[in-house]
Scaffold this motif. Sequence first.
Motif, PDB file in Angstrom:
ATOM      1  N   THR A  53      45.235  37.750  25.246  1.00 16.97           N
ATOM      2  CA  THR A  53      44.387  38.307  26.305  1.00 16.97           C
ATOM      3  C   THR A  53      44.621  37.602  27.640  1.00 16.97           C
ATOM      4  OG1 THR A  53      42.617  36.842  25.590  1.00 16.97           O
ATOM      5  CG2 THR A  53      42.519  39.112  24.809  1.00 16.97           C
ATOM      6  N   SER A  54      45.271  36.422  27.608  1.00 25.36           N
ATOM      7  CA  SER A  54      45.525  35.721  28.874  1.00 25.36           C
ATOM      8  C   SER A  54      46.575  36.445  29.719  1.00 25.36           C
ATOM      9  CB  SER A  54      45.968  34.283  28.619  1.00 25.36           C
ATOM     10  OG  SER A  54      47.247  34.286  28.031  1.00 25.36           O
ATOM     11  N   LEU A  55      47.189  37.478  29.146  1.00 29.98           N
ATOM     12  CA  LEU A  55      48.127  38.295  29.940  1.00 29.98           C
ATOM     13  C   LEU A  55      47.378  39.056  31.044  1.00 29.98           C
ATOM     14  CD1 LEU A  55      50.341  39.867  27.122  1.00 29.98           C
ATOM     15  CD2 LEU A  55      51.122  38.297  28.915  1.00 29.98           C
ATOM     16  N   ILE A  56      46.060  39.276  30.814  1.00 25.59           N
ATOM     17  CA  ILE A  56      45.300  40.102  31.762  1.00 25.59           C
ATOM     18  C   ILE A  56      44.672  39.219  32.842  1.00 25.59           C
ATOM     19  CG2 ILE A  56      43.466  41.818  32.018  1.00 25.59           C
ATOM     20  CD1 ILE A  56      43.683  42.340  29.021  1.00 25.59           C
ATOM     21  N   HIS A  57      44.971  39.527  34.106  1.00 21.32           N
ATOM     22  CA  HIS A  57      44.333  38.860  35.235  1.00 21.32           C
ATOM     23  C   HIS A  57      43.656  39.931  36.060  1.00 21.32           C
ATOM     24  CE1 HIS A  57      46.611  35.225  34.437  1.00 21.32           C
ATOM     25  NE2 HIS A  57      47.633  36.020  34.220  1.00 21.32           N
ATOM     26  N   ARG A  58      42.668  39.516  36.829  1.00 23.29           N
ATOM     27  CA  ARG A  58      42.002  40.538  37.620  1.00 23.29           C
ATOM     28  C   ARG A  58      42.284  40.334  39.096  1.00 23.29           C
ATOM     29  NH1 ARG A  58      37.533  41.572  39.728  1.00 23.29           N
ATOM     30  NH2 ARG A  58      36.640  39.528  39.312  1.00 23.29           N
ATOM     31  N   ARG A  59      42.566  41.440  39.772  1.00 23.93           N
ATOM     32  CA  ARG A  59      42.641  41.408  41.221  1.00 23.93           C
ATOM     33  C   ARG A  59      41.236  41.335  41.771  1.00 23.93           C
ATOM     34  NH1 ARG A  59      46.757  43.371  44.356  1.00 23.93           N
ATOM     35  NH2 ARG A  59      45.620  44.453  45.963  1.00 23.93           N
ATOM     36  N   GLY A  60      40.999  40.449  42.763  1.00 23.55           N
ATOM     37  CA  GLY A  60      39.670  40.379  43.383  1.00 23.55           C
ATOM     38  C   GLY A  60      39.372  41.684  44.118  1.00 23.55           C
ATOM     39  N   LEU A  61      38.122  42.040  44.204  1.00 26.72           N
ATOM     40  CA  LEU A  61      37.746  43.254  44.948  1.00 26.72           C
ATOM     41  C   LEU A  61      36.860  42.887  46.138  1.00 26.72           C
ATOM     42  CD1 LEU A  61      34.568  43.960  44.153  1.00 26.72           C
ATOM     43  CD2 LEU A  61      35.606  44.817  42.080  1.00 26.72           C
ATOM     44  N   ILE A  77      27.300  48.127  39.467  1.00 22.55           N
ATOM     45  CA  ILE A  77      28.479  48.669  40.162  1.00 22.55           C
ATOM     46  C   ILE A  77      29.606  47.638  40.108  1.00 22.55           C
ATOM     47  CG2 ILE A  77      29.402  49.275  42.453  1.00 22.55           C
ATOM     48  CD1 ILE A  77      26.517  50.442  43.046  1.00 22.55           C
ATOM     49  N   LEU A  78      29.261  46.388  40.414  1.00 19.73           N
ATOM     50  CA  LEU A  78      30.270  45.315  40.432  1.00 19.73           C
ATOM     51  C   LEU A  78      30.905  45.145  39.046  1.00 19.73           C
ATOM     52  CD1 LEU A  78      31.656  42.912  41.867  1.00 19.73           C
ATOM     53  CD2 LEU A  78      29.607  41.557  41.391  1.00 19.73           C
ATOM     54  N   ARG A  96      34.875  45.986  38.215  1.00 21.50           N
ATOM     55  CA  ARG A  96      35.792  44.933  37.751  1.00 21.50           C
ATOM     56  C   ARG A  96      36.678  45.423  36.602  1.00 21.50           C
ATOM     57  NH1 ARG A  96      31.442  39.983  37.977  1.00 21.50           N
ATOM     58  NH2 ARG A  96      32.002  39.251  40.071  1.00 21.50           N
ATOM     59  N   LEU A  97      36.180  46.427  35.868  1.00 19.52           N
ATOM     60  CA  LEU A  97      36.921  46.914  34.701  1.00 19.52           C
ATOM     61  C   LEU A  97      37.888  48.039  35.042  1.00 19.52           C
ATOM     62  CD1 LEU A  97      34.027  46.860  32.085  1.00 19.52           C
ATOM     63  CD2 LEU A  97      35.893  45.220  32.348  1.00 19.52           C
ATOM     64  N   ARG A 102      43.240  49.666  37.425  1.00 14.58           N
ATOM     65  CA  ARG A 102      44.213  49.153  38.405  1.00 14.58           C
ATOM     66  C   ARG A 102      43.927  47.710  38.824  1.00 14.58           C
ATOM     67  NH1 ARG A 102      41.197  52.608  41.900  1.00 14.58           N
ATOM     68  NH2 ARG A 102      40.014  51.390  43.418  1.00 14.58           N
ATOM     69  N   ARG A 103      42.692  47.251  38.571  1.00 13.27           N
ATOM     70  CA  ARG A 103      42.386  45.868  38.945  1.00 13.27           C
ATOM     71  C   ARG A 103      42.798  44.870  37.864  1.00 13.27           C
ATOM     72  NH1 ARG A 103      39.354  47.486  43.143  1.00 13.27           N
ATOM     73  NH2 ARG A 103      37.600  48.819  42.661  1.00 13.27           N
ATOM     74  N   GLN A 104      43.127  45.390  36.686  1.00 15.25           N
ATOM     75  CA  GLN A 104      43.468  44.493  35.586  1.00 15.25           C
ATOM     76  C   GLN A 104      44.980  44.325  35.515  1.00 15.25           C
ATOM     77  OE1 GLN A 104      40.980  44.565  32.061  1.00 15.25           O
ATOM     78  NE2 GLN A 104      40.031  46.432  32.813  1.00 15.25           N
ATOM     79  N   VAL A 105      45.450  43.347  36.266  1.00 16.21           N
ATOM     80  CA  VAL A 105      46.887  43.078  36.322  1.00 16.21           C
ATOM     81  C   VAL A 105      47.330  42.567  34.945  1.00 16.21           C
ATOM     82  CG1 VAL A 105      48.659  41.713  37.494  1.00 16.21           C
ATOM     83  CG2 VAL A 105      46.627  42.451  38.755  1.00 16.21           C
ATOM     84  N   GLY A 106      48.473  43.038  34.467  1.00 23.64           N
ATOM     85  CA  GLY A 106      48.983  42.564  33.179  1.00 23.64           C
ATOM     86  C   GLY A 106      48.482  43.380  31.999  1.00 23.64           C
TER      87      GLY A 106
END
Length: 215
Positions: A6-14, A190-191, A195-196, A199-203
Amino acid sequence: MAATNTSLIHRRGLMLVLSSPSGAGKTTIARGLLERDAGITMSVSVTTRPMRPGEAEGLDYYFIDQQRFDHMADTGDLLEHARVFGNCYGTPRVAVEDALGAGRDVLFAIDWQGAQQLAQNARDDLVSVFVLPPSVGELERRLRGRGQDSEEVIANRMAKASNEISHWPEYDYVIVNSDVNESIAAVEAILHAERLRRRRQVGLPEFVRSIQDTL
Ligand SMILES: Nc1nc2c(ncn2[C@@H]2O[C@H](COP(=O)(O)OP(=O)(O)O)[C@@H](O)[C@H]2O)c(=O)[nH]1
Ligand SMILES: Nc1ncnc2c1ncn2[C@@H]1O[C@H](COP(=O)(O)OP(=O)(O)O)[C@@H](O)[C@H]1O
């Protein structure tokens, strides 16, 4: 069976923008959200307007003179800027870019002009929420109840409320701020949902592939 990672997934800040007519409660909602969610930080704007009683330098705003503001605007130090109620307001660029780069979300309490500028430059990273007052009478009560502005300033803000409100269809979400705790909970929801967004979940493709490879 091989473990997936799961560490493959990073999140882009919004960038979460709250706009409203003055007095509808966006600052109050922003403060509530900051208390409840450690993953979001406030963008502190620069302004040429005088400090109100109870405000603090660097916390509510950076209070600067016109010359400094013009210099920041000219040299590209502001991510967006606008003139509101006869004063200049702007978002310092570096703090926002640093936070987003570190995977943190950033909260803005800015007007429709600022929201439009952010949308032009970074639509994919933007989530916008328009905050409406329950009624005109309540809006005026809140402006007076804040007890920080002169009658002239209050009259000016009431006169400009209609124009600000006219921009509500440009926002992703609209909430009516009747009960403040419900409004904070709505923005929190909303936040959490935004976050989910895929497109925000890189990887994510790599993570899904790692699952498929083990099937
Ligand atoms: N575009 C833009 N608007 C801002 C910024 N900071 C504050 N504003 C807006 O300027 C308006 C006046 O803000 P302020 O003087 O703090 O009054 P208040 O919103 O009634 O508390 C509000 O609509 C704010 O959202 C900024 O950095 N950029
Ligand atoms: N839901 C609410 N019910 C009653 N009063 C509220 C509510 N939300 C905000 N207020 C009050 O209204 C006033 C204006 O709110 P504020 O957050 O400063 O508005 P804005 O930042 O939109 O100008 C403040 O005194 C605040 O405590």
